[in-house]
Enzyme design. Structure first.
Site, PDB file in Angstrom:
ATOM      1  N   LYS A 291       0.849  -1.187   0.000  1.00  0.00           N
ATOM      2  CA  LYS A 291       0.000   0.000   0.000  1.00  0.00           C
ATOM      3  C   LYS A 291       0.887   1.240   0.000  1.00  0.00           C
ATOM      4  O   LYS A 291       1.690   1.439   0.911  1.00  0.00           O
ATOM      5  CB  LYS A 291      -0.919   0.018   1.215  1.00  0.00           C
ATOM      6  CG  LYS A 291      -1.863   1.221   1.234  1.00  0.00           C
ATOM      7  CD  LYS A 291      -2.834   1.158   2.399  1.00  0.00           C
ATOM      8  CE  LYS A 291      -3.776   2.356   2.404  1.00  0.00           C
ATOM      9  NZ  LYS A 291      -4.731   2.311   3.531  1.00  0.00           N
TER      10      LYS A 291
ATOM     11  N   ASP B 216     -16.657  -0.482  -0.506  1.00  0.00           N
ATOM     12  CA  ASP B 216     -15.363  -0.904  -1.051  1.00  0.00           C
ATOM     13  C   ASP B 216     -14.338  -1.153   0.050  1.00  0.00           C
ATOM     14  O   ASP B 216     -13.225  -1.610  -0.243  1.00  0.00           O
ATOM     15  CB  ASP B 216     -14.828   0.128  -2.046  1.00  0.00           C
ATOM     16  CG  ASP B 216     -14.697   1.514  -1.440  1.00  0.00           C
ATOM     17  OD1 ASP B 216     -15.734   2.116  -1.116  1.00  0.00           O
ATOM     18  OD2 ASP B 216     -13.562   2.004  -1.297  1.00  0.00           O
TER      19      ASP B 216
END
Length: 504
Positions: free
Chosen positions: A121, A264
């Site tokens: 990430k 999401d």
């Protein structure tokens, strides 16, 4: 005469890769490489997760390790990609989203034979970055790294974190910050939004392909379920509903606010996913909003159970073309209304040390929560002090609560009246067992905002001792850890001024 020396093109980490998600095909993702960062350095790593993956924890202090997990060096066997999904954000349909700054390295076999996906990430732009820079900043990466491991230490289903690296590369948010990459680990990063994406586009073939993949890899019992007339997709919806209900009950019981429960950000496996503006409650305030960007309080602490149900309805709508029968979908979703309150009741009984269920237990639990809410009593400290009182009480005669508990509330009369009822209930159980259960349920250490902020301030000066100390405490949050009581103390006054938003 110059002789060319062959150098390896990639790093071999000694991991067994199988990359099942990549096998779904290019409809589901875009293959791409991470964007390198200059001069990466180590911030921290989880030795426990390294062992789980079969990595040498010592290697995670090497320059090669920093290059690999910053995205600067290809890893042999990895198949790097960013997946596409859509979703509802703050209740509104947001359309196509996707991994805007997360790049999946692939899936490896863990030490116990289970598949674990590794994801970087902050590894750079992807086709789904939507005008973003694809980066994460050191501040948010430290919070995610620590909270992932903190939730695991609490026994709450979660993605985890292997390590975190930093770089002096500038990244602009509200102010200029520096870049960082956190390596996240989970059995799968598939979200509700993956299903919403294909359903919204009426792409039923990939929708079914994805559902079949999830069933066969993670919910095989749904393939053979006799519920809903043998409909495996309805069984899948019910299984995800159950896991989500159980998860949110665990959040509520420990005082955890996620802060941005968009579809999401909801895991198809019922994991806590995407640590952004999260917070563990300081004072108990059911209306607390931890996300500074949440103007309407949609994701307030006491709204999380309802939002979980709302998000499941979105998943149910996405799966409806496969389920076929609307009544099956509604029945699967209806189970949330039973599973969540039962899970929450179990969690509250455990916090009270009640080993079995009795008719008055729910009223007893609600009574103390109301008292805590009236005065915004520190949630973690109250439950820990109550646990110690019960644990130190011999036999079945609790006696008078010590001032350590009674001093938590200004209205001592109201607390004493509740404690009398509680003592009567404790007389029906083995207090030694009750105290042991409470000390294993009510943590001494949680990742309070001010603790994370203090570690971040040190890290900005290249001092990562605060990160390392917090990681050690949060990995075993129910232990006493003598000498570290200040990390379990009341938050300072300035803690209430910390503003946490979606910016990271």
């Amino acid at each position: 005469m110059n002789i060319a020396v062959e150098t390896p093109l990639d790093l071999d980490l000694g991991l067994t890769w199988r990359n099942r998600f990549a096998g779904l095909g290019s409809t589901f993702y875009t293959n791409l490489q991470p964007t390198p960062l200059p001069a990466p350095y180590w911030v921290g790593h989880s030795a426990a997760m390294a062992r789980e993956l079969g990595l040498d924890p010592g290697w995670l202090s090497s320059d090669a390790g920093a290059q690999a997990f910053t995205g600067n060096a290809p890893i042999r066997g990895a198949q790097t990609l960013a997946s596409v999904y859509s979703g509802h954000q703050f209740g509104q349909w947001a359309g196509q989203l996707g991994d805007g700054r997360a790049i999946l390295l692939g899936e490896v076999l863990g030490a116990h034979g289970q598949g674990l996906e590794l994801q970087l990430k902050g590894a750079g732009r992807t086709p789904y970055s939507r005008m973003g820079d694809g980066r994460a900043v050191l501040r948010s990466s430290i919070r995610e790294f620590l909270c992932s491991e903190a939730m695991h230490g609490l026994g709450i289903p979660t993605s985890q974190a292997l390590c975190i690296t930093g770089s002096d590369a500038p990244v602009r948010r509200e102010t200029m910050e520096t870049a960082s990459v956190v390596t996240r680990v989970a059995p799968s990063f598939i979200r509700f939004g993956h299903f919403e994406h294909f359903a919204a586009r009426n792409q039923l073939e990939p929708l079914q392909q994805l559902a079949d993949f999830v069933i066969d890899q993670y919910y095989p019992e749904c393939r053979h379920s006799q519920a809903f007339g043998g409909n495996p997709y309805a069984a899948l919806l019910q299984a995800v509903t159950a896991r989500t209900a159980e998860l949110i009950a665990q959040w509520q019981a420990v005082g955890f606010c996620h802060g941005v429960m968009n579809t999401d950000n909801m895991s198809i496996l019922g994991l806590t996913l995407d640590y952004g503006p999260f917070q563990f409650l300081d004072g108990y305030n059911p209306d607390h909003i931890c996300n500074h960007s949440d103007d309407q309080g949609r994701y307030a602490y006491d709204q999380q159970p309802n939002i979980g149900h709302w998000n499941l309805f979105c998943l149910g709508q996405a799966l409806l073309p496969l389920i076929g029968e609307r009544d099956y979908a509604l029945a699967a979703l209806e189970s949330y209304k039973t599973i969540y309150p039962e899970a929450m009741a179990r969690g509250l009984r455990a916090k009270l040390g009640l080993l079995d269920a009795q008719p008055g237990d729910q009223a007893l639990a609600e009574g103390i929560l109301q008292l805590l809410a009236q005065e915004h009593v520190d949630f973690t400290i109250f439950w820990r002090r109550l646990s110690h009182w019960v644990a130190k009480t011999p036999g079945n005669a609790p006696g008078t609560a010590p001032n350590a508990v009674r001093d938590m509330l200004v209205d001592r009369d109201a607390l004493d009246a509740w404690l009398l009822q509680y003592q009567e209930r404790l007389a029906q159980v083995d207090t030694a067992l009750a105290g042991d259960l409470m000390l294993k349920t009510n943590p001494k250490f949680v990742l309070r905002n001010h603790l994370g902020e203090q570690a971040i301030r040190l890290a900005n000066q290249k001092d990562f001792s605060g990160v390392h100390t917090l990681l050690a405490l949060l990995e075993t949050p129910f232990d006493e850890h003598p000498g570290y009581d200040t990390y379990a103390d009341f938050p300072p006054d300035w803690a209430s001024s910390i503003a946490i938003s979606c910016s990271s």
